[in-house]
Scaffold this motif. Structure first.
Motif, PDB file in Angstrom:
ATOM      1  N   LYS A  64      31.421  51.294  42.797  1.00 22.45           N
ATOM      2  CA  LYS A  64      31.603  52.307  41.755  1.00 22.45           C
ATOM      3  C   LYS A  64      30.337  52.412  40.913  1.00 22.45           C
ATOM      4  O   LYS A  64      29.845  51.415  40.395  1.00 22.45           O
ATOM      5  CB  LYS A  64      32.763  51.878  40.851  1.00 22.45           C
ATOM      6  CG  LYS A  64      33.003  52.783  39.667  1.00 22.45           C
ATOM      7  CD  LYS A  64      34.072  53.772  40.002  1.00 22.45           C
ATOM      8  CE  LYS A  64      34.352  54.708  38.848  1.00 22.45           C
ATOM      9  NZ  LYS A  64      35.162  55.855  39.271  1.00 22.45           N
ATOM     10  N   TYR A 115      33.043  34.914  31.888  1.00 26.64           N
ATOM     11  CA  TYR A 115      32.201  36.014  31.417  1.00 26.64           C
ATOM     12  C   TYR A 115      30.720  35.660  31.515  1.00 26.64           C
ATOM     13  O   TYR A 115      29.853  36.504  31.324  1.00 26.64           O
ATOM     14  CB  TYR A 115      32.511  36.315  29.944  1.00 26.64           C
ATOM     15  CG  TYR A 115      32.454  35.061  29.111  1.00 26.64           C
ATOM     16  CD1 TYR A 115      31.230  34.554  28.688  1.00 26.64           C
ATOM     17  CD2 TYR A 115      33.611  34.352  28.809  1.00 26.64           C
ATOM     18  CE1 TYR A 115      31.156  33.375  27.991  1.00 26.64           C
ATOM     19  CE2 TYR A 115      33.547  33.168  28.101  1.00 26.64           C
ATOM     20  CZ  TYR A 115      32.325  32.685  27.693  1.00 26.64           C
ATOM     21  OH  TYR A 115      32.239  31.504  27.016  1.00 26.64           O
ATOM     22  N   THR A 122      32.548  47.395  40.507  1.00 26.57           N
ATOM     23  CA  THR A 122      31.207  47.517  39.931  1.00 26.57           C
ATOM     24  C   THR A 122      30.211  46.620  40.681  1.00 26.57           C
ATOM     25  O   THR A 122      30.612  45.666  41.361  1.00 26.57           O
ATOM     26  CB  THR A 122      31.217  47.079  38.466  1.00 26.57           C
ATOM     27  OG1 THR A 122      31.553  45.687  38.417  1.00 26.57           O
ATOM     28  CG2 THR A 122      32.234  47.873  37.649  1.00 26.57           C
ATOM     29  N   PRO A 123      28.905  46.901  40.538  1.00 24.70           N
ATOM     30  CA  PRO A 123      27.900  46.032  41.175  1.00 24.70           C
ATOM     31  C   PRO A 123      28.049  44.570  40.745  1.00 24.70           C
ATOM     32  O   PRO A 123      27.942  43.656  41.568  1.00 24.70           O
ATOM     33  CB  PRO A 123      26.573  46.612  40.678  1.00 24.70           C
ATOM     34  CG  PRO A 123      26.861  48.026  40.333  1.00 24.70           C
ATOM     35  CD  PRO A 123      28.293  48.072  39.887  1.00 24.70           C
ATOM     36  N   ASP A 124      28.340  44.337  39.462  1.00 25.03           N
ATOM     37  CA  ASP A 124      28.495  42.964  38.977  1.00 25.03           C
ATOM     38  C   ASP A 124      29.684  42.268  39.629  1.00 25.03           C
ATOM     39  O   ASP A 124      29.651  41.065  39.892  1.00 25.03           O
ATOM     40  CB  ASP A 124      28.690  42.955  37.455  1.00 25.03           C
ATOM     41  CG  ASP A 124      27.417  42.542  36.733  1.00 25.03           C
ATOM     42  OD1 ASP A 124      26.452  42.135  37.412  1.00 25.03           O
ATOM     43  OD2 ASP A 124      27.387  42.620  35.489  1.00 25.03           O
ATOM     44  N   ASP A 125      30.725  43.024  39.868  1.00 27.08           N
ATOM     45  CA  ASP A 125      31.913  42.491  40.495  1.00 27.08           C
ATOM     46  C   ASP A 125      31.566  41.930  41.880  1.00 27.08           C
ATOM     47  O   ASP A 125      31.930  40.799  42.236  1.00 27.08           O
ATOM     48  CB  ASP A 125      32.931  43.638  40.588  1.00 27.08           C
ATOM     49  CG  ASP A 125      34.336  43.138  40.819  1.00 27.08           C
ATOM     50  OD1 ASP A 125      34.562  41.936  40.616  1.00 27.08           O
ATOM     51  OD2 ASP A 125      35.183  43.952  41.213  1.00 27.08           O
TER      52      ASP A 125
END
Lengths: 261, 644
Positions: free
Chosen positions: B548, B276, B504-507
């Motif tokens: 997404k 995380y 997601t962008p973070d992914d």
């Protein structure tokens, strides 16, 4: 070895989060569940988990300000369970860790509340009033170049240390958010003290305090009634003594002012 | 033919003075007829914006933060170097120059570095005049400490928050010019493209991060002070918003990108604790003044420690390996960052790492606390110790800190000439955004020095040379290039919003970070880099088909902001890999496993690689073209760096 408590188990939490579409919209508290939160996570990492979940479901993530996540940039500003930056003293939101909470807790998260800090969206507020106060006089008027050698101005260590302590303000706004009057006195006093203590700041001492206080009033911050919650909740420990220095500087300036506006 | 680096002729020590005399000036009355855009308000941007406005230019300053004071310069901890020689310990401009060239493993320009060392002394004077509360001795004069890669004490500091105090100094100077109306400040405004008119930079396209509005801004020149690209690795000590978009957009509009593979891995960071994790936290290099770095001498002891069978205090002195002191007796714990990082990795690779993951070494203050007391340590490093305790839940006064290297700084950046101008006329780059002064490895306390040198003391002189050759006619956004650049920006934003995939962008950012750290991090191989290139290309295709987002572009949308930055990282990452693959040598922070000495030190190839690799963009999904700027060493003899 990782973390303080090797036995700490992942937590499930209920979040009550302030959602507000934009500055003019009506806001409200919305409930969310987050699962499997590690006690070693920071508070903002816990919100990251929530936001990733929301986005995957096609919902808008919760807007909040943050950047360095080291407690120094002053961006993060959450009002957690009724306290600026949450339950741990001397800590910004980004340095608050989930080990301070327990499994099953309900956590209420709101933006700073002050007329001078309008909400941009959700938990993000507009703190540009602070910039305008600094622009009103929170500086020493020197241009680049032509300055004397740095060691030509000896400053007693004790004075330099006190000036430094005042200068460590991160302009997060917790002082305003914690004050029942939404006063910005601690923020303003920190800069006034720093520059009043240092010999370099003496030249503009009077006009500085007058102009900064005038701008503070113009921005709609409340008056100071010496309760001290600002200093109690300040994440970097700016001392209430600064407000006393500000008051003294202000009175001295007004008593001898050329600028009686 | 490589663009002229414009290094002045003549002896090293006279170049800058001669150049200042030779550049053209803009007369005071004409300065107010020129508009300059400065993007970024960190040390390099705020100092430039303030100094240019003081000279009389009209400045527009842009930041994506809510205030200029949030820029990531604020997080710099340890200090700022300057060749003041206040300590009477043999420092000089030449020594600071020499240390910086050597520290950078002989991959920086002599002339730039010498100028940096020269103006370093002015920076300290300037900051003190602004009211920056540097640490002082009891006699009232300024205190210094030592930093890695130097044997003198030339680092000025304000406890563990020097960057904060210097930035607030620059911010105060900037605020003063805002009050005078000489700087127009745009906060929460992100630059998304640069506008080129007839081959010259004439403006930028921005997005208002609160309203989503796309806007055009025109000026006679554009200065990018937008920081480094360490966040390409996802996990780094950079702030979360730090990104490469402004520099990358400029690159795609014609500015060469130099030495992209030169990234600095900082040895003393708090280790990763879980998936995380959103960022890594630096523990200032200054801690290596008094802390001793060690791991258990044997694999077996390390393993028992990791399993919790024994405690740190159970390990006897003779069973500890103070590996930096052992291997580098002359510099000890104060070897440069690249050397310290690589050695920590070697210890962990040998199975002697500590912490539950085994990816950490100890930084131990027990001896210092015994010698000087906990109060003394707290006075010097209190805020760092507190930060460590908050993040890890452990008390560093009672047990040694665990540290591990993490991405911290990028020496590469936009190629600039001696005037800090990129290959696009009228487009300048200052601070970490450019590649100029640190070669293949930056010494501690030199980033603050370079940012402020560029902003206060270099760009105010050099930009005049360009403007003096530009007619003082008002610039407007009427040229079709503005409309076209705006249309491109809008199309890109809409494209991102319309993919409607699942990730997601973070992914995507995390996936890119894994590839970069694994194959383009502390140790690199030709094979690994080729693999990484293919992986990045694949990930980029997935990004543009499976991203997404939610909400709309016409409002505050932090996921959209993130997505635009990740899209650019996905292109820059590939160029970094190309550059690392091309450079068949090890130097500074660039360590290719194929090129090392028998002792495991970096092995340079001076015959073939004493050059700056400047990459030209040639189109989407087309190979970038490499241009080489040969480096000439007329004053310093190239040797194998030794800190033994």
């Amino acid at each position: 070895m990782a973390g303080s408590n090797p036995n700490a188990k992942p937590m499930n939490l209920t979040l009550k989060v302030w959602r507000q579409k934009n500055r003019n919209a009506q806001g409200s508290i919305v409930d969310y569940q987050v699962k499997d939160i590690s006690p070693d996570m920071s508070f903002l990492e816990m919100l990251d988990v929530l936001n990733e979940d929301l986005l995957r479901q096609g919902e808008e993530p919760v807007a909040f300000d943050h950047d360095c996540r080291e407690g120094i940039c002053g961006s993060c500003n959450l009002f957690i369970n009724g306290r600026a930056h949450g339950p741990e003293p001397g800590t910004t939101t980004c340095q608050l860790h989930m080990r301070k909470f327990n499994d099953g807790d309900t956590i209420t998260i709101e933006p700073w509340r002050a007329n001078a800090f309008p909400v941009n969206k959700d938990l993000s507020v507009d703190r540009s009033a602070f910039d305008r106060i600094i622009q009103a006089g929170g500086y020493i008027s020197v241009n680049t170049g032509g300055t004397p050698d740095a060691n030509e101005i000896p400053i007693p260590k004790e004075i330099a240390d006190r000036a430094f302590e005042a200068a460590t303000c991160i302009a997060c706004g917790a002082c305003v958010a914690s004050c029942k009057n939404a006063s910005a006195m601690l923020f303003v006093s920190a800069k006034v003290s720093q520059l009043a203590l240092l010999p370099q700041g003496h030249v503009e001492r009077k006009s500085r305090v007058e102009n900064m206080v005038a701008q503070m009033d113009k921005e709609g911050f409340g008056a100071c009634t010496n309760i001290g919650s600002c200093a109690a909740e300040c994440p970097v420990g700016i001392s209430l003594e600064n407000i006393a220095i500000l008051n003294r500087e202000f009175l001295a300036a007004k008593a001898t002012s050329n600028n009686l506006a | 033919m490589f663009p002229d680096s414009k290094i002045p002729e003549g002896p090293l020590a006279e170049k800058w003075d001669k150049h200042k005399f030779n550049v053209k000036l803009v007369n005071p009355a004409n300065k107010r007829k020129y508009d300059i855009i400065v993007v970024g308000t960190g040390l390099a941007g705020a100092s430039a914006a303030a100094s240019l406005a003081e000279l009389g230019y009209n400045v527009k300053a842009f930041t994506y933060h809510d205030s200029p004071r949030r820029a990531h310069s604020i997080a710099a901890q340890g200090g700022i170097n300057a060749a003041k020689n206040y300590q009477n310990d043999g420092d000089s401009v030449y020594r600071l120059f020499y240390d910086t060239i050597k520290g950078g493993d002989y991959r920086a320009r002599e002339a730039n570095v010498y100028r940096l060392a020269q103006v370093s002394v002015n920076i300290i004077d300037q900051c003190v005049a602004q009211g920056v509360p540097f640490a002082r001795e009891y006699g009232g004069l300024l205190a210094n400490r030592s930093f890695g890669g130097a044997q003198v004490s030339r680092t000025f500091y304000a406890r563990g928050q020097t960057g904060q105090q210097l930035l607030l100094g620059a911010y105060s100077a900037l605020s003063r010019q805002v009050a005078y109306g000489k700087v127009k400040l745009y906060t929460r405004t992100e630059m998304l493209d640069v506008v080129i008119v007839d081959g010259q930079a004439r403006g930028i396209i921005t997005r208002n991060l609160i309203t989503g509005e796309i806007e055009q801004h025109a000026a006679h020149a554009v200065v990018l002070a937008t920081g480094g690209y360490g966040n390409v690795f996802y996990l780094s000590t950079n702030a979360k918003y730090s990104n490469a978009t402004a520099a990358w957009r400029a690159h795609k509009k014609g500015a060469y990108f130099a030495n992209p593979c030169f990234t600095q891995i900082h040895p003393t960071c708090i280790p990763v604790s879980g998936d995380y994790q959103s960022k890594l936290t630096l523990m200032s290099e200054s801690l290596r003044n008094d802390g001793r770095v060690w791991v258990p001498a044997s694999k077996e002891t390390a393993e028992r420690l990791r399993k919790g069978e024994i405690r740190v205090s159970d390990i006897r002195e003779e069973d500890r390996d103070y590996f930096l002191e052992r291997k580098y007796p002359a510099f000890g714990n104060l070897v440069p960052r690249d050397v310290a990082s690589r050695n920590a990795k070697m210890m962990c690779d040998e199975g002697r790492g500590v912490g539950s993951s085994g990816l950490a070494v100890f930084l131990d203050f027990a001896d210092t606390i015994k010698r000087n007391g906990a109060d003394w340590v707290s006075q010097k490093y209190g805020n760092l110790f507190d930060m460590y305790a908050k993040i890890t839940g452990e008390n560093p006064y009672e047990q040694p800190m665990r540290i591990y290297p993490a991405v911290h700084y990028t020496m590469g950046g936009l190629w600039v000439d001696y005037n800090l101008q990129t290959t696009v006329p009228g487009l300048y780059a200052t601070g970490e955004c450019n590649f100029s002064d640190h070669g293949a490895n930056r010494l501690g306390a030199s980033a603050l020095m370079q940012g402020l040198a560029d902003g206060y003391f270099v760009i105010p002189y050099t930009i005049g040379d360009y403007l003096a050759q530009t007619p003082p006619k008002p610039v407007t956004t009427e040229h079709p290039a503005f409309k076209q650049a705006e249309a491109e920006v809008r199309a890109r934003v809409q494209q991102l919003m319309s993919i409607n995939g699942t990730r997601t962008p973070d992914d995507f950012h995390k996936a890119l970070g894994h590839i970069m750290w694994e194959y383009c991090g502390m140790a690199r191989t030709a094979e690994g880099l080729q693999h990484a290139k293919a992986e990045i290309q694949k990930l980029r295709r997935e990004f543009w088909s499976d991203l997404k987002l939610a909400g709309t572009e016409a409002e505050m949308n932090q996921a959209l902001e993130k997505a635009g930055r990740v899209a650019d990282f996905l292109e820059l990452g590939e160029l970094m890999v190309d550059d690392a693959y091309n450079r068949n040598e090890s130097c500074g922070g660039h360590f290719r496993e194929e090129y090392q000495t028998p002792e495991g030190e970096a092995l340079r190839d001076d015959e073939n690689f004493t050059y700056v690799a400047a990459w030209e963009y040639t189109g989407d999904n087309r190979a970038s073209v490499l241009h080489k700027e040969d480096l000439h060493f007329e004053n310093v003899k190239l040797t194998q760096r030794s800190y033994k």
